[in-house]
Scaffold this active site. Structure first.
Site, PDB file in Angstrom:
ATOM      1  N   CYS A 152      19.727  14.339 -21.139  1.00 17.60           N
ATOM      2  CA  CYS A 152      19.607  13.446 -19.823  1.00 17.60           C
ATOM      3  C   CYS A 152      21.097  12.459 -19.238  1.00 17.60           C
ATOM      4  O   CYS A 152      21.645  13.201 -18.980  1.00 17.60           O
ATOM      5  CB  CYS A 152      18.785  12.785 -19.432  1.00 17.60           C
ATOM      6  SG  CYS A 152      16.746  14.130 -19.758  1.00 17.60           S
ATOM      7  N   HIS A 153      20.708  11.322 -19.978  1.00 18.63           N
ATOM      8  CA  HIS A 153      22.074  10.713 -19.815  1.00 18.63           C
ATOM      9  C   HIS A 153      22.321   9.722 -21.377  1.00 18.63           C
ATOM     10  O   HIS A 153      22.821   8.699 -20.741  1.00 18.63           O
ATOM     11  CB  HIS A 153      20.711   9.276 -19.053  1.00 18.63           C
ATOM     12  CG  HIS A 153      20.584   9.457 -17.789  1.00 18.63           C
ATOM     13  ND1 HIS A 153      19.102   9.959 -17.026  1.00 18.63           N
ATOM     14  CD2 HIS A 153      20.811  10.262 -16.355  1.00 18.63           C
ATOM     15  CE1 HIS A 153      18.747  10.643 -16.494  1.00 18.63           C
ATOM     16  NE2 HIS A 153      20.289  10.877 -16.252  1.00 18.63           N
TER      17      HIS A 153
END
Lengths: 188, 423, 251
Positions: A152-153
């Protein structure tokens, strides 16, 4: 409000009677209150985890089939649990890191069970925003630190499940678990 | 300031609220000092009991709904999970299931009280009609609730009762298809029944509120059926009737508890512990006991439309009862013939209940027809005529002087101050 | 009042006489069960023997879908015993490739069903479906007495009765023709506690077990019930006395 304050037509009872009545009233009132409380409890308790949920609150896992260098994901209480069989090199890299370099300093020996240093068991939920990091499947990227990489990040975890890069604030948490034998663990 | 209520409460917080929203004044007026006839007997407990019962049903129902699954494949198992795995789930379910029976016991006695003491007569006609609306809503709610466990009786009860509407000429079949949301009782039916079963109790609560508002405008009837003439005839609701209701609630809870803890399935039917099977009808499909009299009326007519009409008619006559009964005397105590016939009506309803529980064969058919005939005769013929023909006993002067002189006329007021009626 | 009391009495008399009208009802022999009455509990030894009968005999055809192995703590088995019992069966599952596989059972598993679905069950039993036993005690008129009577009620059919093919005569089954052949015979299981496994004994034991699995909450329910009824009776008594006193100035 006691009866004698009303315009009861036949006159008020005498004093001793009032005392007795109030005492009995107190008992009846207290009894009713206790009864109401007891009635409420089954309703409230019905919202607590039920027996079938509790029965699944601990899982046993045979770790013998997991080859060195790979890991598996199992579900425990609805959450993914990563079980990684670490190689000697991976253990060494986890132990050689200076604690001061870490986002959340934690020694590798505190994150595994003594005598079972090859096994790392962590809750597989990124501490940033709750995604499930990659790294358990042979085809997954494990990031720069050989542990896990959150898609995701981009948070990266090392072979001890500690955050090493990215927005995640803390290390991957450890579930409560114990070795019931050399090849079996019980989570929960 | 305009519109602000002048509160007499001294507690500043209570006063502050009461000035803006006079709930405390209202509660005091309606439940504390509310003037209530002094001669209630224990039959007057059953309104409060019905209220308590409604609250118990809503409370247990909300928590049951948290664990129930309205899906034909999972409903039966989810009920068993409630019984086995949910903390105190068995208690919630048994209280809810037996609570439905208790509710009808309480409401039927409440209605008997009204019939015996003429509580439906002027000026309480609307109060009575709201009560009949509550009864209808309760029946719909109970019926739909019984479908939810998705046992054999659930399924076949739902099939039989929804099929009643197919008796309607021309549009009957379309209505039934509409009710089912398909071509048989199925998942769509179960889903909508769950939704409505959750909704209707709150509608009932609303009508109950209106029922109470109407009651507090007309005031309560009483065993003598005569209006209170002054403060000597009434008592403040609190503490006299709060404590008397509490005794009734205690006895009611004991009966309820014995049922729930020691005979939880006594009033149920064994076939509802068999999962629903659309291909096999149980040997005898019977509704729950509280519907049996109506079910018997349905079956006593050898015509589909006739039976359905009569069954709904059995409730419809209750709506117009205040105008069918032509006697101005309320209490059966002063109506020597009515006082006997009301028990004949009760007997007829008991017989109907038994008829409803047996296959319609032999003696049961005959009994069912006689009892059905009496039921309608009682309301449609006897009550209108009796009001004109019956010679009532002399009424007492007032509630506080209920003693009748030997000669038949009432005692002059004042002479009766000494001998009080014991109740 | 004469007409009134007559009418109500008549209706009540009809009520009590009603069973006499009933169609040839079969009278079940009544047993004395350990779980009868307000203080009843399940006889643990009998229920455990009953589970053995279920496991070794009944479970070949009858499922207990709603029950879990962990429920057996209720008849006095230890966690270790239950783990071993569960591990002795295989539970169908899927492997990592999504293919059907099997794994050993766990206490948290439902009792394993003998057939994967209803059609398979019917196919293996000449078209008859062996009913699930989870709530059978509540699902049959007569409850425990009925199960016991059925299991011990097999006999030769009367000479004048025509039996359908593949059916068996049973004194207590409605209609007397049952698809299930006599399921238990003397000495069919060997009880570990040395009890002689007669048909009567096995029927009593398995009925106790089936009553337990239908009502696992019964002991807790009755114990709670006794306390609650006593509490309510006392509270109501006190309330009644208060009521008398409050009303004493009115009468």
């Amino acid at each position: 409000m006691s009866a004698s304050t009303h315009d009861a037509p036949m006159g008020a009872p005498h004093g001793e009677d009032i005392g007795k009545r109030d005492f009995l009233k107190l008992i009846a009132g207290a009894g009713a209150a206790v009864g109401l409380g007891a009635l409420a409890w089954p309703l409230i308790d019905s919202m607590n985890p039920s027996s079938d949920v509790l029965a699944l609150s601990s899982v046993e896992l045979d770790i013998a089939p997991i080859p060195e260098g790979s890991g598996i994901t199992i579900v425990w209480r609805g959450k993914p649990i990563f079980v990684r069989h670490r190689t000697a090199a991976e253990i060494k890299s986890a132990r050689d890191v200076k604690l001061t370099e870490l986002t959340e300093p934690a020694a590798d020996k505190d994150r595994v069970k003594a005598g079972h240093e090859a096994w790392l068991v962590v809750i597989g939920i990124c501490t940033h925003l709750g995604c499930v990091p990659l790294g358990n499947k042979p085809t997954d990227s494990r990031g720069d630190f050989g542990g896990w990489l959150c898609p995701c990040h981009g948070s990266q975890y090392d072979t001890s499940g500690r955050v090493r890069r990215g927005p995640a604030p803390i290390n991957l948490p450890l579930p409560p678990y114990a070795f019931t034998s050399d090849t079996k663990i019980k989570i929960g | 300031m305009p519109g602000l209520h002048k509160s007499e409460f001294t507690n500043p917080v209570v006063n502050w609220i009461d000035t803006r929203l006079p709930v405390f004044t209202m509660l005091t007026k309606e439940y504390a000092v509310f003037p209530t006839p002094r001669n209630f007997n224990y039959f007057w407990n059953f309104g409060a009991l019905a209220m308590i019962n409604l609250m118990i049903m809503i409370a247990t129902g909300i928590f049951l709904a948290m664990n129930y699954t309205p899906n034909t494949l999972m409903a039966f198992d989810s009920v068993e999970r409630i019984m086995r795995d949910v903390n105190y789930g068995w208690l919630l379910r048994y209280v809810h299931a037996n609570g439905a029976s208790m509710f009808f016991v309480v409401v039927y006695i409440h209605m008997f009280r009204s019939l015996y003491y003429g509580s439906y007569k002027a000026p309480r006609e609307l109060l009575w009609m709201l009560g009949v609306v509550i009864l209808l809503l309760m029946m719909a709610t109970a019926f739909m609730g019984y479908v939810l466990p998705w046992g054999q009786m659930s399924y076949w009860g739902a099939t039989v009762i929804t099929n009643l509407f197919s008796a309607i000429p021309l549009v009957g079949d379309s209505i039934v298809t509409f009710l089912w949301g398909g071509f048989s009782v199925d998942n769509a039916t179960l889903n909508r029944f769950f939704s409505l079963h959750y909704l209707l109790p709150f509608v009932i609560t609303g009508v109950v509120f209106l029922h109470i508002v109407a009651l507090h405008i007309t005031g309560s009837n009483n065993p003598l059926g005569i209006d209170p003439k002054g403060p000597q005839d009434t008592l403040p609701f609190h503490p006299y009737y709060t404590i008397k209701d509490s005794v009734g609630i205690g006895v009611y809870l004991i009966v309820f508890a014995v049922l729930v803890f020691f005979a939880p399935n006594f009033l149920g039917h064994v076939d509802n512990y068999v999962p629903a099977n659309p291909l096999v009808t149980p040997a005898d499909v019977v509704p729950e006991w509280y519907f049996l009299p109506f079910y018997a009326i349905l079956r006593s007519v050898p015509s589909k439309l006739g039976g359905v009409t009569l069954m709904f008619g059995a409730i419809a006559v209750l709506f117009v009862l205040p105008w069918l009964d032509t006697s101005p005397i309320r209490s059966a105590r002063f109506r020597p013939i009515y006082r006997q016939l009301i028990f004949v009506l009760v007997a007829a309803i008991i017989v109907l209940g038994m008829v409803g529980g047996h296959p319609p064969q032999g003696i049961w058919v005959v009994l069912g027809r006689i009892a059905t005939a009496y039921y309608f005769l009682h309301f449609l013929v006897i009550l209108p005529l009796l009001g004109k023909l019956e010679r009532p006993l002399p009424l007492p002067e007032s509630i506080s002087s209920p003693v009748i002189r030997k000669g038949g006329g009432p005692l002059p007021y004042g002479a009766a101050a000494a001998p009080m009626e014991k109740n | 009042m004469r007409l009134a009391s007559l009418a109500v009495l008549g209706a009540l008399a009809l009520c009590t006489a009603a069973p006499a009208f009933a169609e040839d009802e079969i009278k079940l022999p009544e047993q004395i069960w350990s779980f009868d009455g307000a203080f009843g509990t399940y006889n643990r030894a009998s229920a455990q023997r009953g589970f053995q009968v279920y496991k070794e005999v009944c479970s070949a055809c009858h499922s207990i879908k709603e029950g879990y192995y962990r429920n057996l703590t209720g008849i006095g088995l230890s966690e270790e015993q239950i783990k071993a019992i569960a591990a002795s069966v295989t539970i169908p599952t899927l492997n990592d490739d999504g293919q059907p596989a099997e794994r050993p059972g766990l206490p948290s598993d439902h009792f394993r069903s003998p057939f994967p679905n209803e059609r398979a069950a019917r196919a293996a039993n000449n078209g008859a479906l062996p009913p699930d036993q989870s709530v059978i005690e509540k699902a049959r008129e007569g409850g425990a007495d009925y199960i016991h009577a059925l299991l011990t009620g097999y006999a030769e059919p009367p000479a004048d009765m025509k039996m359908a093919a593949g059916m068996n005569y049973n004194k207590y089954f409605p209609g007397h023709q049952i698809a299930m052949a006599q399921p238990i015979h003397d000495g069919q299981v060997t009880y570990s506690d040395g009890t002689t496994a007669t048909v009567e004994q096995m029927a009593l034991d398995v009925t106790t077990f089936l009553s337990f699995i239908a009502n696992p909450e019964m002991e807790q329910r009755k114990q709670m019930g006794v306390k609650i009824v006593i509490f309510l009776a006392l509270l109501t008594g006190v309330t009644y006395v208060v009521k008398r006193r409050v009303w004493s100035d009115v009468h």
